[in-house]
Design a protein around this motif. Sequence first.
Motif, short mmCIF file in Angstrom:
data_model
loop_
_atom_site.label_atom_id
_atom_site.label_comp_id
_atom_site.label_asym_id
_atom_site.label_seq_id
_atom_site.Cartn_x
_atom_site.Cartn_y
_atom_site.Cartn_z
N SER A 18 5.05 69.45 13.03
CA SER A 18 5.15 69.19 14.46
C SER A 18 6.32 69.96 15.07
CB SER A 18 5.33 67.68 14.66
OG SER A 18 5.38 67.37 16.01
N LEU A 19 7.46 69.89 14.43
CA LEU A 19 8.63 70.64 14.91
C LEU A 19 8.38 72.14 14.85
CD1 LEU A 19 11.54 68.55 13.36
CD2 LEU A 19 10.89 68.70 15.78
N TRP A 20 7.77 72.59 13.77
CA TRP A 20 7.47 74.01 13.61
C TRP A 20 6.55 74.50 14.73
CZ3 TRP A 20 4.37 76.18 8.84
CH2 TRP A 20 4.33 77.58 8.90
N SER A 21 5.49 73.73 15.00
CA SER A 21 4.57 74.14 16.06
C SER A 21 5.24 74.08 17.43
CB SER A 21 3.29 73.30 16.04
OG SER A 21 3.55 71.96 16.37
N MET A 22 6.09 73.09 17.64
CA MET A 22 6.81 72.98 18.92
C MET A 22 7.70 74.20 19.14
SD MET A 22 9.28 69.94 20.32
CE MET A 22 10.71 70.39 19.35
N ARG B 236 7.35 65.38 20.38
CA ARG B 236 6.68 66.68 20.33
C ARG B 236 5.43 66.67 21.18
NH1 ARG B 236 1.53 68.80 19.23
NH2 ARG B 236 1.70 70.85 18.30
N GLU B 237 4.63 65.59 21.08
CA GLU B 237 3.40 65.51 21.87
C GLU B 237 3.69 65.57 23.36
OE1 GLU B 237 0.37 65.89 20.75
OE2 GLU B 237 1.17 65.95 18.72
N ILE B 238 4.70 64.84 23.79
CA ILE B 238 5.06 64.82 25.21
C ILE B 238 5.56 66.20 25.64
CG2 ILE B 238 6.67 63.87 26.92
CD1 ILE B 238 6.47 61.22 25.22
N TYR B 239 6.43 66.79 24.83
CA TYR B 239 7.00 68.10 25.15
C TYR B 239 5.90 69.18 25.23
CZ TYR B 239 9.45 72.53 24.60
OH TYR B 239 9.89 73.82 24.77
N VAL B 240 5.04 69.25 24.22
CA VAL B 240 4.02 70.29 24.18
C VAL B 240 3.00 70.07 25.31
CG1 VAL B 240 2.12 71.27 22.81
CG2 VAL B 240 4.36 70.88 21.77
#
Length: 189
Positions: free
Chosen positions: A169-173, A100-104
């Motif tokens: 994390s998934l929700w925010s992504m 998630r961190e990398i994607y966002v």
Amino acid sequence: MWTIPNIITSFRIGLIPVFVFVYFLDWRWAHEIGAFIFWLAAVTDWFDGYLARKLKQTTPFGAFLDPVADKLIVAAALLMITHTYASVAITVPAVVLMLREIYVSALREWMGTKGQRDKVKVSVIGKWKTTVQMLALIGLLSGLQSFMGVPLYWVTLGHILLYVSAALSLWSMITYSISAWPSIRDGAK
């Protein structure tokens, strides 16, 4: 460039090798002291942002450096807990958090090139995720279930909070992706 908030952020980056070194020492309290150093870094994350706003010392360099510092220390902590616990129950949510961190980060960078970074600025869900994630990592890094005979259940709480932070994390992504979707769709044409 070297404002008080930027110095604090640089200090946080400097804590990373200290945190890792201490955590892996062959010493009875190494994990607890490592968790304390991680906690100190988490506190400086809040403190540097507060000071930047309060002292009106926000800078483009600080806006770049702060999230980098956050991601570096969190990545180190996630790697350390996956190593320490060596279990799928820890590794899966840790991988979700890292992905998630990398994607966002990539999404924000791409949206910035389109002049639309505001569409994926940090949200309340993202802030909740960060808070829960930090508490989870402190608990898991410390390894404490009790202290001086007093039950604390930090590790148990850390497991639960790790899953909550992965869900947030998934929700925010997904939320960021939905906000960026028109630009993603238009950019694919």
